[in-house]
Write a protein that holds these residues in place. Structure first.
Motif, PDB file in Angstrom:
ATOM      1  N   ALA A 441       0.832  -1.205   0.000  1.00  0.00           N
ATOM      2  CA  ALA A 441       0.000   0.000   0.000  1.00  0.00           C
ATOM      3  C   ALA A 441       0.866   1.254   0.000  1.00  0.00           C
ATOM      4  CB  ALA A 441      -0.928  -0.011   1.215  1.00  0.00           C
ATOM      5  N   HIS A 442       1.958   1.203   0.774  1.00  0.00           N
ATOM      6  CA  HIS A 442       2.872   2.340   0.794  1.00  0.00           C
ATOM      7  C   HIS A 442       3.525   2.540  -0.575  1.00  0.00           C
ATOM      8  CE1 HIS A 442       6.982   4.057   1.361  1.00  0.00           C
ATOM      9  NE2 HIS A 442       6.286   4.946   2.045  1.00  0.00           N
ATOM     10  N   GLN A 443       3.947   1.444  -1.198  1.00  0.00           N
ATOM     11  CA  GLN A 443       4.591   1.556  -2.506  1.00  0.00           C
ATOM     12  C   GLN A 443       3.612   2.061  -3.555  1.00  0.00           C
ATOM     13  OE1 GLN A 443       7.629   1.458  -3.279  1.00  0.00           O
ATOM     14  NE2 GLN A 443       7.589   1.320  -5.515  1.00  0.00           N
ATOM     15  N   ASP A 444       2.352   1.650  -3.450  1.00  0.00           N
ATOM     16  CA  ASP A 444       1.348   2.169  -4.385  1.00  0.00           C
ATOM     17  C   ASP A 444       1.236   3.681  -4.274  1.00  0.00           C
ATOM     18  OD1 ASP A 444       0.778  -0.369  -5.271  1.00  0.00           O
ATOM     19  OD2 ASP A 444      -1.059  -0.599  -4.092  1.00  0.00           O
ATOM     20  N   ASP A 445       1.317   4.208  -3.041  1.00  0.00           N
ATOM     21  CA  ASP A 445       1.274   5.657  -2.851  1.00  0.00           C
ATOM     22  C   ASP A 445       2.499   6.324  -3.460  1.00  0.00           C
ATOM     23  OD1 ASP A 445      -1.141   5.568  -1.578  1.00  0.00           O
ATOM     24  OD2 ASP A 445      -0.327   5.667   0.447  1.00  0.00           O
ATOM     25  N   VAL A 446       3.665   5.696  -3.285  1.00  0.00           N
ATOM     26  CA  VAL A 446       4.903   6.252  -3.843  1.00  0.00           C
ATOM     27  C   VAL A 446       4.792   6.346  -5.361  1.00  0.00           C
ATOM     28  CG1 VAL A 446       7.366   5.830  -4.177  1.00  0.00           C
ATOM     29  CG2 VAL A 446       6.338   5.471  -1.924  1.00  0.00           C
ATOM     30  N   VAL A 447       4.317   5.266  -5.986  1.00  0.00           N
ATOM     31  CA  VAL A 447       4.186   5.241  -7.446  1.00  0.00           C
ATOM     32  C   VAL A 447       3.129   6.252  -7.898  1.00  0.00           C
ATOM     33  CG1 VAL A 447       3.496   3.813  -9.409  1.00  0.00           C
ATOM     34  CG2 VAL A 447       4.960   2.852  -7.626  1.00  0.00           C
ATOM     35  N   ALA A 448       2.012   6.334  -7.159  1.00  0.00           N
ATOM     36  CA  ALA A 448       0.950   7.276  -7.525  1.00  0.00           C
ATOM     37  C   ALA A 448       1.451   8.712  -7.455  1.00  0.00           C
ATOM     38  CB  ALA A 448      -0.257   7.081  -6.607  1.00  0.00           C
ATOM     39  N   ARG A 449       2.205   9.040  -6.396  1.00  0.00           N
ATOM     40  CA  ARG A 449       2.713  10.421  -6.280  1.00  0.00           C
ATOM     41  C   ARG A 449       3.641  10.762  -7.438  1.00  0.00           C
ATOM     42  NH1 ARG A 449       3.535   9.033  -0.547  1.00  0.00           N
ATOM     43  NH2 ARG A 449       5.794   9.046  -0.894  1.00  0.00           N
ATOM     44  N   ALA A 450       4.506   9.822  -7.810  1.00  0.00           N
ATOM     45  CA  ALA A 450       5.432  10.067  -8.926  1.00  0.00           C
ATOM     46  C   ALA A 450       4.660  10.267 -10.231  1.00  0.00           C
ATOM     47  CB  ALA A 450       6.409   8.910  -9.049  1.00  0.00           C
ATOM     48  N   ARG A 451       3.636   9.468 -10.452  1.00  0.00           N
ATOM     49  CA  ARG A 451       2.860   9.585 -11.690  1.00  0.00           C
ATOM     50  C   ARG A 451       2.065  10.887 -11.705  1.00  0.00           C
ATOM     51  NH1 ARG A 451       2.099   9.551 -16.626  1.00  0.00           N
ATOM     52  NH2 ARG A 451       0.638   8.140 -17.660  1.00  0.00           N
ATOM     53  N   LEU A 452       1.537  11.288 -10.564  1.00  0.00           N
ATOM     54  CA  LEU A 452       0.798  12.546 -10.491  1.00  0.00           C
ATOM     55  C   LEU A 452       1.699  13.737 -10.785  1.00  0.00           C
ATOM     56  CD1 LEU A 452      -1.380  11.716  -7.370  1.00  0.00           C
ATOM     57  CD2 LEU A 452      -2.292  12.332  -9.617  1.00  0.00           C
ATOM     58  N   ARG A 453       2.929  13.690 -10.280  1.00  0.00           N
ATOM     59  CA  ARG A 453       3.864  14.794 -10.578  1.00  0.00           C
ATOM     60  C   ARG A 453       4.190  14.839 -12.067  1.00  0.00           C
ATOM     61  NH1 ARG A 453       6.017  13.001  -5.546  1.00  0.00           N
ATOM     62  NH2 ARG A 453       7.600  11.716  -6.586  1.00  0.00           N
ATOM     63  N   GLU A 454       4.345  13.659 -12.673  1.00  0.00           N
ATOM     64  CA  GLU A 454       4.625  13.604 -14.111  1.00  0.00           C
ATOM     65  C   GLU A 454       3.437  14.145 -14.911  1.00  0.00           C
ATOM     66  OE1 GLU A 454       5.215  10.169 -17.543  1.00  0.00           O
ATOM     67  OE2 GLU A 454       5.554   9.658 -15.439  1.00  0.00           O
ATOM     68  N   LEU A 455       2.220  13.773 -14.513  1.00  0.00           N
ATOM     69  CA  LEU A 455       1.028  14.269 -15.196  1.00  0.00           C
ATOM     70  C   LEU A 455       0.880  15.779 -15.018  1.00  0.00           C
ATOM     71  CD1 LEU A 455      -1.472  11.417 -14.231  1.00  0.00           C
ATOM     72  CD2 LEU A 455      -0.758  11.998 -16.558  1.00  0.00           C
ATOM     73  N   ALA A 456       1.237  16.274 -13.844  1.00  0.00           N
ATOM     74  CA  ALA A 456       1.149  17.717 -13.608  1.00  0.00           C
ATOM     75  C   ALA A 456       2.094  18.483 -14.527  1.00  0.00           C
ATOM     76  CB  ALA A 456       1.451  18.018 -12.143  1.00  0.00           C
ATOM     77  N   ARG A 457       3.300  17.954 -14.717  1.00  0.00           N
ATOM     78  CA  ARG A 457       4.246  18.624 -15.631  1.00  0.00           C
ATOM     79  C   ARG A 457       3.691  18.652 -17.053  1.00  0.00           C
ATOM     80  NH1 ARG A 457       8.097  15.923 -12.333  1.00  0.00           N
ATOM     81  NH2 ARG A 457       8.110  14.108 -13.740  1.00  0.00           N
ATOM     82  N   GLN A 458       3.083  17.548 -17.486  1.00  0.00           N
ATOM     83  CA  GLN A 458       2.491  17.506 -18.819  1.00  0.00           C
ATOM     84  C   GLN A 458       1.295  18.455 -18.918  1.00  0.00           C
ATOM     85  OE1 GLN A 458       1.514  13.437 -19.717  1.00  0.00           O
ATOM     86  NE2 GLN A 458       3.599  12.698 -19.390  1.00  0.00           N
ATOM     87  N   ALA A 459       0.483  18.498 -17.846  1.00  0.00           N
ATOM     88  CA  ALA A 459      -0.717  19.327 -17.864  1.00  0.00           C
ATOM     89  C   ALA A 459      -0.371  20.803 -17.966  1.00  0.00           C
ATOM     90  CB  ALA A 459      -1.554  19.064 -16.617  1.00  0.00           C
TER      91      ALA A 459
END
Length: 500
Positions: A441-459
């Protein structure tokens, strides 16, 4: 047209002169109707060495009866004689060549070998339907007179009876079978007409030489995981829910078990770990895209006004869907590759014999049933000590991920020996699974945060608002240190459950 169905049926052998009893005697049956007589002709296809049959599958081209076409029957679980999944190409005049999508679904079993006719079965079938009081057809009972003819060979004849559920339940199936057994029928040696015709109705593999030894336990565990890998290949290709996840788990268990017991194996066999790692990486990318896409899409849809933004949610959903499509495309390409076929062939060779292919001259004594688990438990503790040294830094999340991987390996080591060691191993495996889930569950949060930051840069470049992404990112800010403390708590519970 391609359709799928779950088949629940039981085959029974019958003596000469045997006839169907009055099936109104089956509890729950109100009346029995005559469903007619049919002439069926089925040509079964397999490899020259019958790899489909060895893999608990059959493929046939049938004409006549109520369901002409191509039928691929596959196991739905590991229980012999259990439910089967039937994939059908319904066609009144089925083509002679095996449909390409069915060829793909057999690939994990054929391992690239050609499918050719191996047996022709002509069946004269008399059918009866068992009805409920409201007229519903609960089951079909058929009396078959079968003539099996191999290419260029002599015909072989026998009679059998089958009970197949339609809208009835398992209790009705068992009751109908019991009535037939009471009338003189006997349990069939196997679930397949083809297996009987070829003289191979039962298990295709040799029994484990020493089932209670460490080698026997490991071999049995590896066999189960190879079967799971092969079965889930079909589920992945068909897009079945959790197919990618279950195939990934089987791959991890194989790789982990080969690592734990590497001292027992010929070094050539342990090279399989690298090939399994490649497959696991591709499966992992597809699974992460699948899970992350579902999670972020749901969480963005759950952001209330005024923070929520439909345009951003739609933009993110499209990119997540594109990522999943690309990952699935890579996975299917991997499953169609020669490298994958070579891996399957090597795995099948590993588990096909009576014992593991061992080292000819081991340098050290191989670990016993308990020592293998103790060794992997020490790896978990070392990984947690490494995590302690980097508390409060950006290195803690990857360090906790290493703890999780070590816990998985210890869990799988305990699962492999549980049939012999008993409850202690099962309880230990449950604790390691709890640690694995916690850090997962912790690793899922780590991966989600990284993907959200990547999506924010694209957005920021493409235009939609990034504010909803920030809201979801904040929700995923689970404390790294809290995950570390919880891991320590689980390991304290493990203390004494497995002797050091």
């Amino acid at each position: 047209m391609t359709t799928t169905a779950v088949e629940r049926e039981v085959k029974l052998d019958i003596p000469d002169g045997w006839e169907l009893p009055d099936l109104v005697a089956v509890p729950g049956v109100d009346r029995v109707s005559d469903a007619g007589e049919h002439s069926l002709l089925a040509t079964y296809h397999d490899t020259a060495d019958h790899r489909l049959l060895a893999g608990r599958a059959t493929l046939r081209r049938r004409t006549g009866g109520t369901d002409p076409g191509w039928h691929l029957k596959l196991p739905r679980g590991t229980t012999p004689g259990g439910d089967r999944l039937e994939v059908r190409h319904d066609h009144r005049r089925p083509p002679r060549a095996v449909p390409e999508d069915l060829v793909a679904l057999t690939r994990s079993r054929t391992r690239g070998a050609d499918l050719t006719p191996v047996m022709e079965l002509a069946t004269r079938r008399r059918a009866q339907h068992l009805h409920a009081p409201d007229g519903t057809v609960l089951a079909e009972v058929v009396l078959d007179e079968v003539t099996a003819t191999p290419p260029g060979g002599e015909p072989h004849r026998w009679r059998e009876v089958e009970v197949e559920l339609v809208d009835g339940d398992v209790a009705l199936l068992e009751a109908a079978v019991q009535v037939l057994l009471d009338a003189g029928a006997t349990r069939a040696a196997g679930p397949s007409k083809l297996g009987r015709a070829l003289g191979r109705p039962g298990a295709a593999r040799a029994d484990v030489a020493s089932p209670g030894s460490v080698d026997g336990l490991v071999l049995a565990y590896l066999r189960a995981q190879v079967d799971a890998l092969v079965d889930n290949d079909v589920r992945v290709r068909m897009g079945t829910a959790d197919g990618v996840h279950d195939m990934r788990v089987a791959t991890r268990r194989l790789r982990s078990t080969l690592a734990t017991h590497r001292r027992r194996l010929d070094p050539a066999q342990t090279e399989l770990r690298d090939k399994l790692k490649h497959l696991g990486t591709v499966l992992g990318a597809a699974r992460d895209a699948e899970v992350l896409g579902a999670r972020l899409t749901a969480e963005l849809a759950d952001v209330p006004e005024p923070a929520g933004d439909a345009e951003t949610a739609q933009w993110v959903a499209q990119r997540l869907d594109d990522a999943w499509s690309a990952a699935r495309g890579d996975l299917l390409a991997t499953l169609d590759s020669d490298r994958y076929v070579e891996l399957l062939a090597a795995l099948e060779a590993l588990v096909a014999g009576e014992r593991l292919p061992a080292r000819s001259a081991p340098g050290k004594d191989p670990r016993g049933k308990r020592r293998s688990v103790r060794h992997d438990l020490r790896r978990v503790r070392r990984a947690l000590r490494d995590a302690k040294r980097v508390r409060g830094t950006a290195d803690l999340p990857p360090a906790l991920h290493e703890v999780r991987k070590a816990a998985k390996r210890a869990r799988y080591a305990a699962e492999a020996v549980a049939p012999r060691v008993g409850g202690k191993a099962s309880r230990f495996a449950e604790r390691m699974e709890r640690l694995q889930d916690l850090l997962g569950a912790h690793q899922d949060d780590v991966v989600a945060r990284a993907r959200l930051r990547e999506l924010a840069r694209q957005a920021r470049q493409d235009g939609p608002s990034t504010f909803p992404l920030g809201v979801v990112h904040e929700r995923a800010e689970r404390s790294d240190d809290a995950a570390y403390r919880a891991s320590r708590s689980v390991l304290r519970d493990v203390r004494g459950s497995w002797p050091d």
